[in-house]
Design a protein around this motif. Structure first.
Motif, PDB file in Angstrom:
ATOM      1  N   TYR A  98       0.816  -1.223   0.000  1.00  0.00           N
ATOM      2  CA  TYR A  98       0.000   0.000   0.000  1.00  0.00           C
ATOM      3  C   TYR A  98       0.846   1.268   0.000  1.00  0.00           C
ATOM      4  CZ  TYR A  98      -3.838  -3.180   1.083  1.00  0.00           C
ATOM      5  OH  TYR A  98      -4.746  -4.200   1.032  1.00  0.00           O
ATOM      6  N   THR A  99       2.096   1.183   0.475  1.00  0.00           N
ATOM      7  CA  THR A  99       2.978   2.355   0.448  1.00  0.00           C
ATOM      8  C   THR A  99       3.785   2.431  -0.841  1.00  0.00           C
ATOM      9  OG1 THR A  99       4.692   1.108   1.638  1.00  0.00           O
ATOM     10  CG2 THR A  99       3.221   2.480   2.961  1.00  0.00           C
ATOM     11  N   GLY A 100       3.567   1.445  -1.732  1.00  0.00           N
ATOM     12  CA  GLY A 100       4.222   1.488  -3.040  1.00  0.00           C
ATOM     13  C   GLY A 100       5.631   0.942  -3.082  1.00  0.00           C
ATOM     14  N   ARG A 101       6.088   0.295  -1.991  1.00  0.00           N
ATOM     15  CA  ARG A 101       7.468  -0.240  -1.989  1.00  0.00           C
ATOM     16  C   ARG A 101       7.580  -1.526  -2.797  1.00  0.00           C
ATOM     17  NH1 ARG A 101      11.581   1.301  -2.101  1.00  0.00           N
ATOM     18  NH2 ARG A 101      12.795   0.130  -0.606  1.00  0.00           N
ATOM     19  N   ALA A 134      13.993  -8.011   9.824  1.00  0.00           N
ATOM     20  CA  ALA A 134      14.350  -7.384   8.553  1.00  0.00           C
ATOM     21  C   ALA A 134      13.897  -5.935   8.569  1.00  0.00           C
ATOM     22  CB  ALA A 134      13.692  -8.134   7.401  1.00  0.00           C
ATOM     23  N   ALA A 135      14.771  -5.036   8.096  1.00  0.00           N
ATOM     24  CA  ALA A 135      14.468  -3.611   8.097  1.00  0.00           C
ATOM     25  C   ALA A 135      14.108  -3.145   6.693  1.00  0.00           C
ATOM     26  CB  ALA A 135      15.671  -2.827   8.608  1.00  0.00           C
ATOM     27  N   THR A 136      13.223  -2.179   6.628  1.00  0.00           N
ATOM     28  CA  THR A 136      12.878  -1.561   5.347  1.00  0.00           C
ATOM     29  C   THR A 136      12.436  -0.132   5.611  1.00  0.00           C
ATOM     30  OG1 THR A 136      11.595  -1.801   3.311  1.00  0.00           O
ATOM     31  CG2 THR A 136      10.456  -2.284   5.375  1.00  0.00           C
ATOM     32  N   TYR A 137      12.162   0.590   4.560  1.00  0.00           N
ATOM     33  CA  TYR A 137      11.642   1.945   4.708  1.00  0.00           C
ATOM     34  C   TYR A 137      10.584   2.159   3.642  1.00  0.00           C
ATOM     35  CZ  TYR A 137      14.521   3.071   0.650  1.00  0.00           C
ATOM     36  OH  TYR A 137      15.061   3.084  -0.612  1.00  0.00           O
ATOM     37  N   CYS A 138       9.642   3.025   3.929  1.00  0.00           N
ATOM     38  CA  CYS A 138       8.578   3.309   2.977  1.00  0.00           C
ATOM     39  C   CYS A 138       7.988   4.677   3.297  1.00  0.00           C
ATOM     40  CB  CYS A 138       7.506   2.220   3.021  1.00  0.00           C
ATOM     41  SG  CYS A 138       6.833   1.920   4.674  1.00  0.00           S
ATOM     42  N   SER A 139       7.134   5.175   2.429  1.00  0.00           N
ATOM     43  CA  SER A 139       6.511   6.481   2.630  1.00  0.00           C
ATOM     44  C   SER A 139       5.001   6.342   2.574  1.00  0.00           C
ATOM     45  CB  SER A 139       6.983   7.468   1.565  1.00  0.00           C
ATOM     46  OG  SER A 139       8.366   7.710   1.703  1.00  0.00           O
ATOM     47  N   TRP A 140       4.317   7.121   3.392  1.00  0.00           N
ATOM     48  CA  TRP A 140       2.860   7.078   3.444  1.00  0.00           C
ATOM     49  C   TRP A 140       2.325   8.505   3.394  1.00  0.00           C
ATOM     50  CZ3 TRP A 140      -0.968   4.167   2.409  1.00  0.00           C
ATOM     51  CH2 TRP A 140      -2.237   4.359   2.957  1.00  0.00           C
ATOM     52  N   ASP A 141       1.433   8.747   2.467  1.00  0.00           N
ATOM     53  CA  ASP A 141       0.853  10.082   2.310  1.00  0.00           C
ATOM     54  C   ASP A 141      -0.415  10.199   3.142  1.00  0.00           C
ATOM     55  OD1 ASP A 141       2.847  10.773   0.546  1.00  0.00           O
ATOM     56  OD2 ASP A 141       1.738  10.101  -1.217  1.00  0.00           O
ATOM     57  N   LYS A 142      -0.466  11.260   3.952  1.00  0.00           N
ATOM     58  CA  LYS A 142      -1.647  11.514   4.785  1.00  0.00           C
ATOM     59  C   LYS A 142      -1.871  13.016   4.890  1.00  0.00           C
ATOM     60  CE  LYS A 142      -3.746  10.440   9.232  1.00  0.00           C
ATOM     61  NZ  LYS A 142      -4.228  11.810   9.499  1.00  0.00           N
ATOM     62  N   ASP A 143      -3.078  13.436   4.616  1.00  0.00           N
ATOM     63  CA  ASP A 143      -3.454  14.859   4.683  1.00  0.00           C
ATOM     64  C   ASP A 143      -2.510  15.741   3.880  1.00  0.00           C
ATOM     65  OD1 ASP A 143      -5.456  14.064   6.427  1.00  0.00           O
ATOM     66  OD2 ASP A 143      -4.222  14.397   8.217  1.00  0.00           O
ATOM     67  N   GLY A 144      -2.114  15.238   2.700  1.00  0.00           N
ATOM     68  CA  GLY A 144      -1.272  16.039   1.820  1.00  0.00           C
ATOM     69  C   GLY A 144       0.190  16.082   2.205  1.00  0.00           C
ATOM     70  N   LYS A 145       0.584  15.328   3.235  1.00  0.00           N
ATOM     71  CA  LYS A 145       1.987  15.287   3.655  1.00  0.00           C
ATOM     72  C   LYS A 145       2.519  13.872   3.491  1.00  0.00           C
ATOM     73  CE  LYS A 145       1.495  18.900   7.187  1.00  0.00           C
ATOM     74  NZ  LYS A 145       1.592  19.191   8.643  1.00  0.00           N
ATOM     75  N   SER A 146       3.819  13.760   3.197  1.00  0.00           N
ATOM     76  CA  SER A 146       4.446  12.447   3.030  1.00  0.00           C
ATOM     77  C   SER A 146       5.245  12.126   4.295  1.00  0.00           C
ATOM     78  CB  SER A 146       5.367  12.451   1.811  1.00  0.00           C
ATOM     79  OG  SER A 146       5.952  11.183   1.640  1.00  0.00           O
ATOM     80  N   TYR A 147       4.958  10.967   4.893  1.00  0.00           N
ATOM     81  CA  TYR A 147       5.638  10.530   6.111  1.00  0.00           C
ATOM     82  C   TYR A 147       6.574   9.369   5.781  1.00  0.00           C
ATOM     83  CZ  TYR A 147       2.351  13.433   8.680  1.00  0.00           C
ATOM     84  OH  TYR A 147       1.635  14.505   9.161  1.00  0.00           O
ATOM     85  N   HIS A 148       7.756   9.412   6.372  1.00  0.00           N
ATOM     86  CA  HIS A 148       8.779   8.387   6.108  1.00  0.00           C
ATOM     87  C   HIS A 148       8.780   7.379   7.259  1.00  0.00           C
ATOM     88  CE1 HIS A 148      12.562   6.840   4.433  1.00  0.00           C
ATOM     89  NE2 HIS A 148      12.962   6.723   5.678  1.00  0.00           N
ATOM     90  N   TYR A 149       8.611   6.089   6.938  1.00  0.00           N
ATOM     91  CA  TYR A 149       8.622   5.025   7.951  1.00  0.00           C
ATOM     92  C   TYR A 149       9.899   4.195   7.819  1.00  0.00           C
ATOM     93  CZ  TYR A 149       3.499   5.589   8.472  1.00  0.00           C
ATOM     94  OH  TYR A 149       2.240   6.081   8.692  1.00  0.00           O
ATOM     95  N   ASN A 150      10.618   4.037   8.915  1.00  0.00           N
ATOM     96  CA  ASN A 150      11.626   2.971   9.011  1.00  0.00           C
ATOM     97  C   ASN A 150      10.944   1.833   9.755  1.00  0.00           C
ATOM     98  OD1 ASN A 150      14.034   4.152   7.852  1.00  0.00           O
ATOM     99  ND2 ASN A 150      14.011   5.548   9.594  1.00  0.00           N
ATOM    100  N   LEU A 151      10.868   0.669   9.131  1.00  0.00           N
ATOM    101  CA  LEU A 151      10.033  -0.406   9.668  1.00  0.00           C
ATOM    102  C   LEU A 151      10.850  -1.680   9.833  1.00  0.00           C
ATOM    103  CD1 LEU A 151       6.426  -1.050   8.529  1.00  0.00           C
ATOM    104  CD2 LEU A 151       7.991  -2.969   8.570  1.00  0.00           C
ATOM    105  N   ILE A 152      10.699  -2.338  10.988  1.00  0.00           N
ATOM    106  CA  ILE A 152      11.408  -3.603  11.239  1.00  0.00           C
ATOM    107  C   ILE A 152      10.380  -4.688  11.552  1.00  0.00           C
ATOM    108  CG2 ILE A 152      13.081  -4.821  12.679  1.00  0.00           C
ATOM    109  CD1 ILE A 152      14.570  -2.256  13.106  1.00  0.00           C
ATOM    110  N   ASP A 153      10.414  -5.761  10.759  1.00  0.00           N
ATOM    111  CA  ASP A 153       9.560  -6.932  10.990  1.00  0.00           C
ATOM    112  C   ASP A 153      10.351  -7.907  11.857  1.00  0.00           C
ATOM    113  OD1 ASP A 153       7.641  -8.950  10.801  1.00  0.00           O
ATOM    114  OD2 ASP A 153       8.511  -9.752   8.962  1.00  0.00           O
ATOM    115  N   THR A 154       9.819  -8.254  13.027  1.00  0.00           N
ATOM    116  CA  THR A 154      10.575  -9.082  13.979  1.00  0.00           C
ATOM    117  C   THR A 154      10.024 -10.506  14.037  1.00  0.00           C
ATOM    118  OG1 THR A 154       9.164  -8.469  15.840  1.00  0.00           O
ATOM    119  CG2 THR A 154      11.059  -7.057  15.395  1.00  0.00           C
TER     120      THR A 154
END
Length: 768
Positions: A98-101, A134-154
């Motif tokens: 959903y974040t397009g990664r 495993a680590a990854t990063y992605c972006s999520w758009d909300k209310d016209g702003k882009s938020y950057h997520y650093n995400l770790i699946d454990t």
């Protein structure tokens, strides 16, 4: 419209009065009102109230430039944690889609020969479990702003708990995934404990709402009771089980449906008529729960005013960041339902790096505590929290806490003092990487060519700060291992060196008595995975011995000693006399304590240092069965020296012999690891499972019966659990599952202790 019953209003008023009137008194007494600072040392947290923590965070915020504030406000470092098989990796796969990664969704077990993106190891795809975080990063758009997520699946399996520990050590927030059918399980409790250890706020996602028997409100009740954290739903499901269609946001009072091939299209409508009453009931419960933990909502609640949407969102954010509350969302990752709402909630409720307090120790200033400022203008401070062997050498994951890390720049390892060049800087996307030139405060990145250990702190060389490392549990199981072919010896050594560097819970030692290499870890699966990885990654086939339990030894009563060590062999001999006593430690802890109260210089300090070394050495291999000694206090209060024959070796030998003799007189006992066992199986096999646990001398602590399956929690000695997986499968037609977690050490049964002592004595005689 009234939202508060008379009873509830009275309760909220009482709590408010208590907090305002008595908080200063508790503070003066040094009581721990809420949770602890994000500062971790030697396995214990320094506890303080969040209110005190918030004052420091507010001071830090004033030091940030507008540029820092703007960039940090759009950054989230989050982890996905849960009990095994709750759907973490499936959830993460949807987040990436959903974040397009990623462009397509793949299944966890890799039936389509691709597998989930975050399970990059072949073993993970074959077994359908996560082994490495495993680590990854992605972006999520909300209310016209882009938020950057650093995400770790454990991982969810307890054997790989260090992966969860090190991920939570560097993250600012987490998503706790809970199964809608099973609810709060054994590993959920463990993950909750780890989140509390590192002060990580969480939002909760109740997954698998499309499964038969799904009951999200029962799961929320368990969150409140078992995890003891106030939790309330901010959504209710539209339909359930196979009829799951979407969710209703009870704050905005609108229904959200996932449509399209993969649920990527969101359609919002008014609340279905049949759910209006339920939505209002759960909304009132949410506000009542928030009134317990947030002053602003409490004021409105007492005045019987309905808070606005904005006020509710702000209260949830404040309470979540303060770790006093967790908002609960629901859906199904596999059915592509409800994931986008979780991504919005990460932005709404979880903190950015400027809202979390991170501290270190200033080594140059007597290890005084210092607060780190997440500004790019500050000197660089970062923590190496995970190591991996990559295609281009050792890959080191670093969390940047302060300053920025530049490609081509130099950083210094605080522990070794070595200065190293950052030749390559990357952002990780599972096993793929993207090169970057610099990384700012609050970011997670990786670099190559740096020789370090997991938990090392790096700075710019000007600061001499050290970050606290993660908690590393003791190994509970060991087995002997050797390569089948002598030609594989080099690769065998390389594999062991790499694995011990990567994983602090994987330990290797060489037993001089048996001339065997012994590997130790967190469980059978943990060691089995490493043996399999040696075969696949290093082409080394290994033979393994029977798994051995890591027993411990201790004493139950004090004993005195007065031992003189004499040895003459022509010329200078050896002489040392030590007197004192040994006793169990007062707190029944796991530490061994050496003390000396020698007066008048009867034993010089340099010889007392040798005595301490002897004590530490004998505690590594106890006199009773040759295992580690725990919880013994040794005091030397007198002794004697010889002008010519006394030396360090004499006093070390005397201490070891005195300890051994007095230990055997102090009613010693062998301690064995007791495991917390959680077994889940269909109801029809309950009698079989109870019978199986009784054979293993397990003590059943709790039984929870669901609609289709039951869960039994028991305490069982590890010695009886070898091969338990096979027995459980046979007893439940392959439908039973179980998880293990080390709980404590407890004395073995007398007959087992006799057997262990007898075996140890036979080995000693064979040596002679």
């Amino acid at each position: 419209m009234s939202f508060a019953s008379a009873t509830s209003r009275t309760a909220v008023a009482s709590r408010k009065l208590l907090s305002t009137s008595f908080f200063p008194f508790f503070s003066r007494c040094g009581a721990n009102i809420t949770s602890n600072l994000r500062f971790f040392q030697t396995g214990k947290s320094l506890r303080d109230s969040y209110d005190e923590e918030k004052k420091i965070i507010d001071q830090i915020t004033t030091k940030l430039s507008p540029t820092d504030t703007a960039s940090l406000s759009r950054l989230r470092n989050i982890g996905i944690s849960a009990h095994i098989d709750s759907g973490k990796t499936t959830f993460t796969e949807r987040v990436l889609y959903y974040t397009g990664r990623i462009k397509a969704i793949h299944e966890v077990r890799g039936r389509d020969n691709v597998g989930a993106k975050m399970d990059s190891m072949d073993l993970e795809r074959e077994k359908g479990i996560t082994i490495q975080s495993a680590a990854t990063y992605c972006s999520w758009d909300k209310d016209g702003k882009s938020y950057h997520y650093n995400l770790i699946d454990t991982p969810g399996h307890i054997d790989f708990t260090i992966e969860v520990e090190r991920a939570l050590r560097v993250l600012d927030g987490a998503v706790l995934v809970v199964c809608a059918v099973s609810g709060v399980q054994s590993q959920t409790v463990t993950v909750d404990r780890q989140m509390r250890r590192y002060n990580v706020p969480r939002i909760t996602f109740i997954n698998k709402m499309d499964r038969m028997g799904a009951n999200p409100f029962k799961a929320i009740e368990q969150l409140n009771k078992k995890l003891r954290i106030p939790a309330a739903a901010i959504q209710v499901p539209i339909g359930a089980e196979s009829e799951l269609k979407g969710v209703v946001d009870i704050i905005s009072r609108e229904a959200i449906y996932n449509e399209g091939d993969n649920g990527e299209i969101l359609r919002k409508t008014p609340v279905p008529e049949d759910l209006v009453d339920l939505v209002e009931e759960k909304r009132a419960l949410l506000i009542e729960t928030l009134a317990d933990v947030d002053d602003e909502i409490a004021e409105l609640y007492l005045e019987e005013k309905e808070p606005t949407e904005k006020q509710i969102h702000a209260a949830i954010r404040r309470a979540t960041i303060a770790r006093k509350f967790t908002p609960v969302l629901m859906g199904s990752a596999l059915a592509n339902t409800g994931i986008q709402s979780v991504l919005d909630s990460v932005v709404n409720y979880l903190p950015d790096p400027s809202e979390v307090l991170n501290t270190g120790l200033d080594i140059a200033n007597k290890e005084s505590k210092v607060t780190l400022v997440p500004s790019v203008k500050e000197p660089f401070v970062g923590l190496a929290f995970k190591l991996e062997e990559g295609k281009y050498g050792q890959l080191t994951y670093i969390r940047v806490y302060q300053g920025k890390l530049k490609k081509g720049g130099y950083i210094t390892n605080v522990k070794t003092g070595k200065k190293v060049k950052v030749s390559r800087l990357v952002r990780m996307h599972s096993n793929d990487m993207e090169d970057v030139n610099e990384v700012g405060s609050g970011e997670i990145c990786a670099t190559f060519g740096i020789d370090c250990s997991s938990g090392d702190t790096f700075t710019d060389g000007v600061l001499n700060y050290s970050m606290s490392s993660m908690f590393v549990p003791d190994a509970v199981i060991s087995l002997s291992i050797k390569p089948k072919s002598k030609d594989s010896a080099t690769n065998f050594s390389k594999a062991l060196n790499r694995f011990t560097k990567e994983d602090p819970t994987f330990r290797v030692r060489f037993d001089n008595e048996s001339k065997e290499t012994i590997i130790s870890g967190m469980g059978e699966l943990h060691l089995e995975i490493y043996v399999e990885r040696m075969k696949r990654e290093y082409n080394v086939e290994c033979e393994t011995g029977r798994p051995q339990v890591s027993y411990r030894e201790t004493i139950t009563v004090p004993a005195e000693f007065d031992y003189t060590h004499k040895k003459q062999s022509g010329g200078a001999g050896q002489y040392a006399r030590v007197m004192g006593n040994i006793s169990p430690t007062s707190d029944n802890g796991t530490e061994n304590i050496f003390r000396s109260q020698v007066v008048g210089g009867r034993i010089p300090d340099k010889y007392l240092v040798a005595c301490q070394k002897g004590f530490e050495e004998i505690c590594e291999k106890g006199p009773l069965v040759g295992h580690k000694v725990l919880g013994v206090n040794m005091l030397i209060n007198d002794g004697a020296i010889h002008a010519v024959d006394s030396n360090e070796l004499s006093f070390k030998t005397a201490t070891m012999t005195a300890f051994k003799n007095s230990f055997l007189q102090a009613q010693p006992v062998v301690l064995e690891p007791i495991m917390n066992v959680s077994v889940t199986s269909p109801n029809e096999f309950q009698g079989n499972v109870i019978g199986l646990l009784n054979k293993l001398t397990a003590v059943i602590i709790d039984t929870e019966n669901g609609q289709d399956e039951f869960t039994i929690t028991a305490e069982c000695p590890l010695n009886g659990l070898f091969g338990f997986a096979t027995s459980l499968r046979a007893s439940t037609q392959g439908k039973g599952e179980f998880s293990l977690e080390f709980k404590k050490y407890a004395p073995t049964l007398p007959q087992i202790q006799k057997q262990l002592i007898s075996e140890f004595q036979k080995k000693q005689e064979q040596k002679k």
